[in-house]
Design an enzyme around this catalytic site. Structure first.
Site, PDB file in Angstrom:
ATOM      1  N   ARG A 109       0.870  -1.191   0.000  1.00  0.00           N
ATOM      2  CA  ARG A 109       0.000   0.000   0.000  1.00  0.00           C
ATOM      3  C   ARG A 109       0.896   1.227   0.000  1.00  0.00           C
ATOM      4  O   ARG A 109       1.778   1.344   0.847  1.00  0.00           O
ATOM      5  CB  ARG A 109      -0.902   0.041   1.230  1.00  0.00           C
ATOM      6  CG  ARG A 109      -1.504   1.440   1.409  1.00  0.00           C
ATOM      7  CD  ARG A 109      -2.532   1.560   2.468  1.00  0.00           C
ATOM      8  NE  ARG A 109      -3.768   0.923   2.040  1.00  0.00           N
ATOM      9  CZ  ARG A 109      -4.958   1.233   2.540  1.00  0.00           C
ATOM     10  NH1 ARG A 109      -5.084   2.151   3.473  1.00  0.00           N
ATOM     11  NH2 ARG A 109      -6.031   0.603   2.102  1.00  0.00           N
ATOM     12  N   HIS A 136      -7.376   0.766  -6.239  1.00  0.00           N
ATOM     13  CA  HIS A 136      -7.596   0.036  -4.974  1.00  0.00           C
ATOM     14  C   HIS A 136      -8.374  -1.246  -5.324  1.00  0.00           C
ATOM     15  O   HIS A 136      -9.540  -1.401  -4.977  1.00  0.00           O
ATOM     16  CB  HIS A 136      -8.377   0.926  -4.002  1.00  0.00           C
ATOM     17  CG  HIS A 136      -8.365   0.452  -2.586  1.00  0.00           C
ATOM     18  ND1 HIS A 136      -7.647  -0.641  -2.150  1.00  0.00           N
ATOM     19  CD2 HIS A 136      -9.010   0.934  -1.478  1.00  0.00           C
ATOM     20  CE1 HIS A 136      -7.837  -0.796  -0.847  1.00  0.00           C
ATOM     21  NE2 HIS A 136      -8.671   0.137  -0.428  1.00  0.00           N
ATOM     22  N   GLN A 139     -10.348  -3.574  -2.799  1.00  0.00           N
ATOM     23  CA  GLN A 139     -11.582  -2.929  -2.336  1.00  0.00           C
ATOM     24  C   GLN A 139     -12.731  -3.184  -3.312  1.00  0.00           C
ATOM     25  O   GLN A 139     -13.840  -3.536  -2.913  1.00  0.00           O
ATOM     26  CB  GLN A 139     -11.342  -1.419  -2.200  1.00  0.00           C
ATOM     27  CG  GLN A 139     -12.568  -0.642  -1.775  1.00  0.00           C
ATOM     28  CD  GLN A 139     -12.969  -0.939  -0.340  1.00  0.00           C
ATOM     29  OE1 GLN A 139     -12.141  -0.883   0.564  1.00  0.00           O
ATOM     30  NE2 GLN A 139     -14.228  -1.263  -0.114  1.00  0.00           N
ATOM     31  N   ASP A 229     -16.833   7.974  -1.258  1.00  0.00           N
ATOM     32  CA  ASP A 229     -15.531   7.824  -0.602  1.00  0.00           C
ATOM     33  C   ASP A 229     -15.151   9.216  -0.090  1.00  0.00           C
ATOM     34  O   ASP A 229     -15.777  10.220  -0.470  1.00  0.00           O
ATOM     35  CB  ASP A 229     -14.506   7.303  -1.635  1.00  0.00           C
ATOM     36  CG  ASP A 229     -13.114   7.044  -1.054  1.00  0.00           C
ATOM     37  OD1 ASP A 229     -12.959   7.029   0.183  1.00  0.00           O
ATOM     38  OD2 ASP A 229     -12.178   6.859  -1.855  1.00  0.00           O
ATOM     39  N   CYS A 270     -16.194   2.646   1.059  1.00  0.00           N
ATOM     40  CA  CYS A 270     -15.018   1.803   1.340  1.00  0.00           C
ATOM     41  C   CYS A 270     -14.524   1.969   2.764  1.00  0.00           C
ATOM     42  O   CYS A 270     -13.855   1.073   3.285  1.00  0.00           O
ATOM     43  CB  CYS A 270     -13.904   2.127   0.349  1.00  0.00           C
ATOM     44  SG  CYS A 270     -13.447   3.868   0.345  1.00  0.00           S
ATOM     45  N   ARG A 298     -14.018  -7.343   2.849  1.00  0.00           N
ATOM     46  CA  ARG A 298     -12.605  -7.142   2.488  1.00  0.00           C
ATOM     47  C   ARG A 298     -11.802  -8.391   2.842  1.00  0.00           C
ATOM     48  O   ARG A 298     -10.931  -8.818   2.099  1.00  0.00           O
ATOM     49  CB  ARG A 298     -11.999  -5.942   3.240  1.00  0.00           C
ATOM     50  CG  ARG A 298     -12.591  -4.585   2.932  1.00  0.00           C
ATOM     51  CD  ARG A 298     -12.384  -4.160   1.505  1.00  0.00           C
ATOM     52  NE  ARG A 298     -10.998  -4.264   1.068  1.00  0.00           N
ATOM     53  CZ  ARG A 298      -9.986  -3.472   1.447  1.00  0.00           C
ATOM     54  NH1 ARG A 298     -10.197  -2.481   2.284  1.00  0.00           N
ATOM     55  NH2 ARG A 298      -8.764  -3.644   0.972  1.00  0.00           N
TER      56      ARG A 298
HETATM   57  N1   CP Z   1     -11.093   0.649   2.786  1.00  0.00           N
HETATM   58  C1   CP Z   1      -9.789   0.613   3.170  1.00  0.00           C
HETATM   59  O1   CP Z   1      -8.882   0.332   2.392  1.00  0.00           O
HETATM   60  O2   CP Z   1      -9.589   0.890   4.491  1.00  0.00           O
HETATM   61  P1   CP Z   1      -8.177   1.086   5.198  1.00  0.00           P
HETATM   62  O3   CP Z   1      -7.588   2.355   4.659  1.00  0.00           O
HETATM   63  O4   CP Z   1      -8.502   1.150   6.661  1.00  0.00           O
HETATM   64  O5   CP Z   1      -7.312  -0.109   4.854  1.00  0.00           O
HETATM   65  N1  NVA Z   2      -9.582   7.229  -1.604  1.00  0.00           N
HETATM   66  C1  NVA Z   2      -9.192   6.861  -0.265  1.00  0.00           C
HETATM   67  C2  NVA Z   2      -9.471   5.425  -0.002  1.00  0.00           C
HETATM   68  C3  NVA Z   2      -9.147   4.948   1.393  1.00  0.00           C
HETATM   69  C4  NVA Z   2      -9.420   3.493   1.577  1.00  0.00           C
HETATM   70  C5  NVA Z   2      -7.727   7.190  -0.062  1.00  0.00           C
HETATM   71  O1  NVA Z   2      -6.935   6.914  -0.960  1.00  0.00           O
HETATM   72  O2  NVA Z   2      -7.378   7.731   0.987  1.00  0.00           O
END
Ligand code: CP
Ligand code: NVA
Length: 310
Positions: A109, A136, A139, A229, A270, A298
């Site tokens: 990530r 993502h 997700q 989101d 999400c 998830r």
């Molecule tokens: N939805 C999601 O990816 O959550 P986190 O940022 O907590 O992993």
């Molecule tokens: N769009 C958001 C998603 C978090 C799971 C971000 O990138 O912060």
């Protein structure tokens, strides 16, 4: 139909996957969820290790990978980039080569899509994109699983994403919806339209389904699911004022949910959510919300991805 085998595959974006392969993962996710609910114990990852690399924060993604891998006998190792050499002293290629010698798989990530792609190219083991600025994908699989739990098989369903149309979550949904034949509408101010090249790619993939980009909130009419989101994704904190200005009219509140014209429309997010910004507490904590099932999913979908590819 061909036998589906995904052994050894990475997941950096759904653009690399065929519809039947995504279908296979959704079915497997349903199977591992049912096993979990029956209390069955499996050992799919016994004797295996996964490196979980995080440049950005996470609750769901980290916990899903750690618990799904650990409860099936595997050993997950959490590595924040505060602690390891990646990007500081050592190149991504060299880090990938070393991790590939020690781990059976890698989750990443972080910021750049090119980093997760380099890890996949140089490590020699399956690499999973746990979120980048661009995509993502894990997700989006959980999102489709949740949609299907409520409405049955995905093809022909209508999903509307309301908010920052150019973000990683909207982009991944666009790709997976195009592959699976879900009508997908991004409702966003023109300044936040998703990149035109990705929209064109997805339209070319979409067989008989629509990929629409519009500023018109009235287009939630008839939607099976309304999705939002955060307005300010991780790494974009400097854009906060501009986003609030652009997106305040795009808040998902009960009045907007009612514009679907359907009592059975569901709300998806999400998470994490900023209640009072992109969604009201009334909606996310209300009867149409499936955000908590989606968060649980998830784990089941991530377990399915790892089980299929390891
Ligand atoms: N939805 C999601 O990816 O959550 P986190 O940022 O907590 O992993
Ligand atoms: N769009 C958001 C998603 C978090 C799971 C971000 O990138 O912060």
């Amino acid at each position: 139909m061909d036998t589906i085998t995904l052994k050894g595959r990475s997941l950096v974006t759904w653009l690399d996957y065929r519809e039947e392969e995504i279908r296979f993962l959704l079915d497997l996710a349903g199977q591992v969820k049912a096993e979990k609910q029956k209390g069955e114990i499996h050992r799919r990852f016994a004797g295996k290790t996964i490196a979980l690399l995080f440049e950005k924060r996470s609750t769901r993604t980290r916990c899903a990978f750690e618990t799904a891998f650990g409860e099936e006998g595997g050993h997950p190792v959490f590595l924040s980039t505060q602690d390891i050499q990646l990007g500081a002293k050592e190149s991504i290629e060299d880090t990938a080569r070393v991790l590939g010698r020690m781990f059976n798989a890698i989750q990443f990530r972080g910021f750049k899509q090119s980093t997760v792609e380099a890890l996949a190219r140089y490590s020699g083991v399956p690499v999973y994109n746990g979120l980048t600025d661009s995509f993502h994908p894990t997700q989006a699989l959980a999102d489709i699983m949740t949609l299907e739990e409520n409405f049955g098989r995905a093809p022909g369903k209508k999903l509307c994403f309301v908010g920052d149309g150019r973000n990683n979550v909207a982009r991944s949904l666009m790709v997976i919806c195009a592959k699976l034949g879900v009508h997908f509408t991004v409702i966003t101010p023109a300044a936040l339209n998703p990149a035109a090249d990705l929209v064109e790619t997805c339209r070319a993939l979409a067989k008989g389904t629509e990929i629409r980009i519009t500023p018109d909130l009235g287009e939630v009419a008839g939607a099976d699911a309304v999705y939002t989101d955060v307005w300010v994704s991780m790494g974009e904190e400097a854009k906060r004022e501009e986003r609030l200005r652009l997106l305040t009219p795009y808040q998902v509140n009960q009045a907007l949910m009612d514009r679907t014209g359907r009592k059975d429309s569901i709300f998806l997010h999400c998470l994490p959510a900023v209640k009072g910004e992109e969604v009201t507490a009334e909606v996310i904590d209300g009867p149409q919300s499936r955000a908590w099932d989606e968060a649980e999913n998830r784990k089941h979908t991530i377990k399915a991805i790892m089980a299929a590819t390891l």
